[in-house]
Design a protein around this motif. Sequence first.
Motif, PDB file in Angstrom:
ATOM      1  N   LYS A   1       0.829  -1.212   0.000  1.00  0.00           N
ATOM      2  CA  LYS A   1       0.000   0.000   0.000  1.00  0.00           C
ATOM      3  C   LYS A   1       0.859   1.256   0.000  1.00  0.00           C
ATOM      4  CE  LYS A   1      -4.216  -1.777   2.135  1.00  0.00           C
ATOM      5  NZ  LYS A   1      -5.041  -1.417   0.977  1.00  0.00           N
ATOM      6  N   ILE A   2       1.942   1.225   0.768  1.00  0.00           N
ATOM      7  CA  ILE A   2       2.813   2.400   0.810  1.00  0.00           C
ATOM      8  C   ILE A   2       3.498   2.608  -0.535  1.00  0.00           C
ATOM      9  CG2 ILE A   2       4.881   3.337   1.919  1.00  0.00           C
ATOM     10  CD1 ILE A   2       3.974   1.999   4.499  1.00  0.00           C
ATOM     11  N   LYS A   3       3.862   1.523  -1.221  1.00  0.00           N
ATOM     12  CA  LYS A   3       4.452   1.661  -2.553  1.00  0.00           C
ATOM     13  C   LYS A   3       3.447   2.260  -3.537  1.00  0.00           C
ATOM     14  CE  LYS A   3       8.566  -0.011  -1.852  1.00  0.00           C
ATOM     15  NZ  LYS A   3       9.764   0.850  -1.985  1.00  0.00           N
ATOM     16  N   GLU A   4       2.190   1.910  -3.396  1.00  0.00           N
ATOM     17  CA  GLU A   4       1.174   2.486  -4.275  1.00  0.00           C
ATOM     18  C   GLU A   4       0.991   3.981  -4.016  1.00  0.00           C
ATOM     19  OE1 GLU A   4      -2.362   0.292  -3.679  1.00  0.00           O
ATOM     20  OE2 GLU A   4      -1.611  -1.561  -4.581  1.00  0.00           O
ATOM     21  N   VAL A   5       1.103   4.371  -2.766  1.00  0.00           N
ATOM     22  CA  VAL A   5       0.891   5.777  -2.408  1.00  0.00           C
ATOM     23  C   VAL A   5       2.118   6.624  -2.738  1.00  0.00           C
ATOM     24  CG1 VAL A   5       0.473   7.300  -0.411  1.00  0.00           C
ATOM     25  CG2 VAL A   5      -0.793   5.182  -0.632  1.00  0.00           C
ATOM     26  N   GLU A   6       3.267   5.972  -2.978  1.00  0.00           N
ATOM     27  CA  GLU A   6       4.527   6.704  -3.094  1.00  0.00           C
ATOM     28  C   GLU A   6       4.546   7.660  -4.275  1.00  0.00           C
ATOM     29  OE1 GLU A   6       9.299   5.663  -2.777  1.00  0.00           O
ATOM     30  OE2 GLU A   6       7.831   4.110  -3.257  1.00  0.00           O
ATOM     31  N   HIS A   7       3.775   7.368  -5.335  1.00  0.00           N
ATOM     32  CA  HIS A   7       3.819   8.284  -6.478  1.00  0.00           C
ATOM     33  C   HIS A   7       3.059   9.586  -6.203  1.00  0.00           C
ATOM     34  CE1 HIS A   7      -0.090   6.267  -7.328  1.00  0.00           C
ATOM     35  NE2 HIS A   7      -0.412   7.432  -7.864  1.00  0.00           N
ATOM     36  N   PHE A   8       2.404   9.716  -5.045  1.00  0.00           N
ATOM     37  CA  PHE A   8       1.856  11.003  -4.622  1.00  0.00           C
ATOM     38  C   PHE A   8       2.927  11.902  -4.003  1.00  0.00           C
ATOM     39  CE2 PHE A   8      -1.990   8.663  -5.121  1.00  0.00           C
ATOM     40  CZ  PHE A   8      -2.976   9.591  -5.373  1.00  0.00           C
ATOM     41  N   GLY A   9       4.120  11.388  -3.875  1.00  0.00           N
ATOM     42  CA  GLY A   9       5.210  12.156  -3.304  1.00  0.00           C
ATOM     43  C   GLY A   9       5.813  11.436  -2.109  1.00  0.00           C
ATOM     44  N   SER A  10       7.107  11.631  -1.915  1.00  0.00           N
ATOM     45  CA  SER A  10       7.769  10.978  -0.789  1.00  0.00           C
ATOM     46  C   SER A  10       7.253  11.497   0.551  1.00  0.00           C
ATOM     47  CB  SER A  10       9.279  11.196  -0.886  1.00  0.00           C
ATOM     48  OG  SER A  10       9.576  12.585  -0.912  1.00  0.00           O
ATOM     49  N   SER A  11       6.742  12.722   0.575  1.00  0.00           N
ATOM     50  CA  SER A  11       6.206  13.255   1.832  1.00  0.00           C
ATOM     51  C   SER A  11       4.942  12.512   2.251  1.00  0.00           C
ATOM     52  CB  SER A  11       5.915  14.747   1.676  1.00  0.00           C
ATOM     53  OG  SER A  11       5.042  14.970   0.589  1.00  0.00           O
ATOM     54  N   VAL A  12       4.081  12.174   1.286  1.00  0.00           N
ATOM     55  CA  VAL A  12       2.869  11.416   1.603  1.00  0.00           C
ATOM     56  C   VAL A  12       3.239  10.001   2.034  1.00  0.00           C
ATOM     57  CG1 VAL A  12       0.670  10.578   0.693  1.00  0.00           C
ATOM     58  CG2 VAL A  12       1.529  12.814  -0.001  1.00  0.00           C
ATOM     59  N   ALA A  13       4.207   9.394   1.327  1.00  0.00           N
ATOM     60  CA  ALA A  13       4.640   8.048   1.709  1.00  0.00           C
ATOM     61  C   ALA A  13       5.280   8.052   3.095  1.00  0.00           C
ATOM     62  CB  ALA A  13       5.621   7.504   0.671  1.00  0.00           C
ATOM     63  N   SER A  14       6.019   9.117   3.426  1.00  0.00           N
ATOM     64  CA  SER A  14       6.643   9.175   4.750  1.00  0.00           C
ATOM     65  C   SER A  14       5.593   9.254   5.857  1.00  0.00           C
ATOM     66  CB  SER A  14       7.576  10.387   4.833  1.00  0.00           C
ATOM     67  OG  SER A  14       6.834  11.592   4.819  1.00  0.00           O
ATOM     68  N   TYR A  15       4.437   9.867   5.574  1.00  0.00           N
ATOM     69  CA  TYR A  15       3.371   9.900   6.582  1.00  0.00           C
ATOM     70  C   TYR A  15       2.875   8.496   6.891  1.00  0.00           C
ATOM     71  CZ  TYR A  15      -1.353  10.095   8.402  1.00  0.00           C
ATOM     72  OH  TYR A  15      -2.479   9.868   9.142  1.00  0.00           O
ATOM     73  N   PHE A  16       2.659   7.678   5.849  1.00  0.00           N
ATOM     74  CA  PHE A  16       2.146   6.326   6.081  1.00  0.00           C
ATOM     75  C   PHE A  16       3.205   5.427   6.701  1.00  0.00           C
ATOM     76  CE2 PHE A  16      -0.944   7.902   3.021  1.00  0.00           C
ATOM     77  CZ  PHE A  16      -2.113   7.440   3.572  1.00  0.00           C
ATOM     78  N   ILE A  17       4.483   5.659   6.389  1.00  0.00           N
ATOM     79  CA  ILE A  17       5.547   4.928   7.084  1.00  0.00           C
ATOM     80  C   ILE A  17       5.553   5.299   8.563  1.00  0.00           C
ATOM     81  CG2 ILE A  17       8.053   4.662   7.243  1.00  0.00           C
ATOM     82  CD1 ILE A  17       8.155   5.057   4.218  1.00  0.00           C
ATOM     83  N   PHE A  18       5.363   6.572   8.842  1.00  0.00           N
ATOM     84  CA  PHE A  18       5.284   7.039  10.227  1.00  0.00           C
ATOM     85  C   PHE A  18       4.067   6.446  10.936  1.00  0.00           C
ATOM     86  CE2 PHE A  18       4.317  10.582  13.291  1.00  0.00           C
ATOM     87  CZ  PHE A  18       5.406  10.360  14.101  1.00  0.00           C
ATOM     88  N   LEU A  19       2.938   6.340  10.229  1.00  0.00           N
ATOM     89  CA  LEU A  19       1.736   5.731  10.794  1.00  0.00           C
ATOM     90  C   LEU A  19       1.972   4.262  11.111  1.00  0.00           C
ATOM     91  CD1 LEU A  19      -1.305   5.709  11.455  1.00  0.00           C
ATOM     92  CD2 LEU A  19      -1.753   5.403   9.032  1.00  0.00           C
ATOM     93  N   ARG A  20       2.658   3.547  10.215  1.00  0.00           N
ATOM     94  CA  ARG A  20       2.955   2.128  10.466  1.00  0.00           C
ATOM     95  C   ARG A  20       3.869   1.968  11.675  1.00  0.00           C
ATOM     96  NH1 ARG A  20       5.910  -0.834   5.657  1.00  0.00           N
ATOM     97  NH2 ARG A  20       7.544   0.619   6.302  1.00  0.00           N
ATOM     98  N   TRP A  21       4.851   2.850  11.806  1.00  0.00           N
ATOM     99  CA  TRP A  21       5.747   2.780  12.956  1.00  0.00           C
ATOM    100  C   TRP A  21       4.989   3.065  14.247  1.00  0.00           C
ATOM    101  CZ3 TRP A  21       7.386   6.472  16.511  1.00  0.00           C
ATOM    102  CH2 TRP A  21       8.461   6.091  17.312  1.00  0.00           C
ATOM    103  N   MET A  22       4.091   4.020  14.220  1.00  0.00           N
ATOM    104  CA  MET A  22       3.286   4.330  15.404  1.00  0.00           C
ATOM    105  C   MET A  22       2.394   3.152  15.793  1.00  0.00           C
ATOM    106  SD  MET A  22       3.739   7.581  16.475  1.00  0.00           S
ATOM    107  CE  MET A  22       2.203   8.230  17.050  1.00  0.00           C
ATOM    108  N   TYR A  23       1.876   2.455  14.786  1.00  0.00           N
ATOM    109  CA  TYR A  23       1.050   1.281  15.075  1.00  0.00           C
ATOM    110  C   TYR A  23       1.872   0.210  15.792  1.00  0.00           C
ATOM    111  CZ  TYR A  23      -1.627  -2.977  14.232  1.00  0.00           C
ATOM    112  OH  TYR A  23      -2.290  -4.168  14.385  1.00  0.00           O
TER     113      TYR A  23
END
Length: 763
Positions: free
Chosen positions: A101-123
């Motif tokens: 899912k994060i790879k799919e979102v990555e083409h919206f920009g690395s900043s958007v992908a970094s948010y979901f990586i941060f969300l996964r780490w928080m989980y």
Amino acid sequence: SSSSSSDSDEESLSEGEMAALKEEVEEKKKLVATLRNKPWRMKRRLILLEAQEFIEKFEGALGKGKGKKLYAFKVMMTKKFIKFKRDFENFKTAFIPWEGKIKEVEHFGSSVASYFIFLRWMYGLNLVLFGFMFGLVVLPEILMGLPYGSIPRKTVPRQEQAKAMDFSVLFDFGGYCKYSFLFYGYYDHKRTIGVLQFRLPLSYLLVGVGIFGYSLMVVIRMARNSNEGGDGADEGEFTFSWKMFTSWDYLIGNPETADNKYASITTSFKESIVDEQENQKDENIHLRRFLRVLANVLILCSLGGSGYLIYFVVKRSQEFADMDNDELSWFEKNEVEFVMSLLGLVCPPLFETIAELEDYHPRIALKWQLGRIFALFLGNLYTFLFALFDEVNAKLESEKTIKNATEWALKEYRSNYSSYFNTTDVPPPDVHPADVIRGPCWETAVGIEFVKLIVSDIQVNYLTILIGDFLRAVIVRFLNYCWCWDLEAGFPSYGEFDISGNVLGLIFNQGMIMGAFYAPGLVGLNVLRLLCSMYYQCWAVMACNVPHERVFKASRSNNFYMGLLLLVLFLSLLPVVYTIMTLSPSFDCGPFGQEKMYDVVMETIEQDLPSFIGDIFGYATNPGLIMPAVLLMRLAIYYLNAVSKGYQQANIDLKKKMQTDEEKNRRNNTDSTNQVMKDLEDLLPDKSLILPPTAETKSPKMKPGAAANGKGVNLQKDVSLAASNPRGVVTRAPGPRSQPPGNARGPKPGQGRGRGGGRPPRQ
């Protein structure tokens, strides 16, 4: 048999042949290991198959006699182990949560992908905290504690039982939810419980404070790991060349993955272009400073107004608490949570609009936006806490009154019973737990407020995505065909993913774990929220949002996220420590029956540990030792900071020196190359000075560089003796090129050197 013949052939090999075979096997192994790095065509790379077959055929034959089978077994086990490591790495990669899912979102920009990586780490972090809280506090109380209805703190009062299962009551976490294991008041104050003599009060205090310590430790470790890798890509040279020739992953075999990678590389180029444009931008510095000061003044006014509004509604809610619950509307019951969620929804877009006056780089603008929303949320949170502590003090006064009345009633009961029955063995009063008079239990009330705050924030966040993103996207998509203007290019257009608001929402959602000390079930609720947010927000981004117009790299934003999270966790720890060290716990609910909550630690040290440990602990808590220790830590921090700055300056100097050396080497190479070219040009003759060849001076068999007389050509002499080049005015067009006499430049007519003609005859 064939096996015996092969064994005899292998045994007949001499020592020299065995050494040569072993050397060849090692060369084939080296070729297989380094083949990926060789710039060969695919046709030439097919020798890999031959090399692998050769290794498999002769690798086991390198041993001698009995050692041959052992060597073959070692080789086989080595191959199996290498294959197992490769498969295990692939297995771990496949089981990384939400990686696709994060790879799919990555083409919206690395900043958007970094948010979901941060969300996964928080989980993951909250999952560990939930394991601590559930395994060491909730589960022991459920398995070894007294059941529901056995004591007053685990029983719904008689006057509340009629509406204890109503949805409106449960939605406000009253009724059976209030007297369940979700909140502080459910847990027993006995020193040990169950057959295992589990010390629940001590475990409750240590886990409640330990989850903060664990969170701080993990955040600091993550910030350190993110700094180890560095971010040297932007400081290097030839950024666009590196991106052009090294961005693609040639191991991609899925078309959808290839499309995502293509979009991600395109976004990466846009990010680099924006960085380059921002570095070359000129601006009016005086106008820009005025607009930035104006923007900060407007934002400070907004922050002050939001803080006053929250303090006002919290004070008003205390007035509503003294009124009958049936007379209040739903909005009046949930006014505090509604106002705080509404401020968190309205203020970030307002700040973003005001920030347009500043015209910062997108990355810097994001940090300013995060800092302002951070100040907003933190101010709102502490305003809420200060107003809540006023309510806590009022509840403490009420508890003192009820406690005194209860003790007076018990004293009267004992005296009346002993005088009536003329005995000193007075049994406890036979009162049902639901009819016992109890205090307000301020810890449970604080926990309920935090849980309601989290739930209201979830509701507002999800409704905002559903209405503000999904419904907006549906209107733009289906009404664009029949509207007066282009809805996609103009107003309202598709929404962009709000990075700053969502990041701050995650950070302050994590800061709410301070309420976990008063509501152990809050950590589980937080895990459930993060799990749902990953799927819900990924769907919203892919279906409803478009990439940002001003993209930027997020590699430098991760540390900023961690810094904000670290600050929020530290500031969230302060109210918990204040309540533990200052306020008295409720007398009829919760696991602490002492005068102060931390007394359970002192009691454990005095009763369960040797006396010298108590003396050591007493010395360690002496202010005469604490102050020098704090001063020493401050000096150590100052020293390490100075050393770190020195290392940073040394790195900067080394980078400058390396760049200077590279420029010097490049300049020297250019000068040496130019000198060699000049020397070569001086050695070569001027073609205009060479006379046209004749039949006497050149024959078809003449070798290049040989003269007609068979001697070598002295270029310097020929050039020096040649006539000067006549320069005349050109008055006519050039005529057809004439052939030299005797056709000295090629074969004679007839038998040429065409395809299939063979050699010319010798003369």
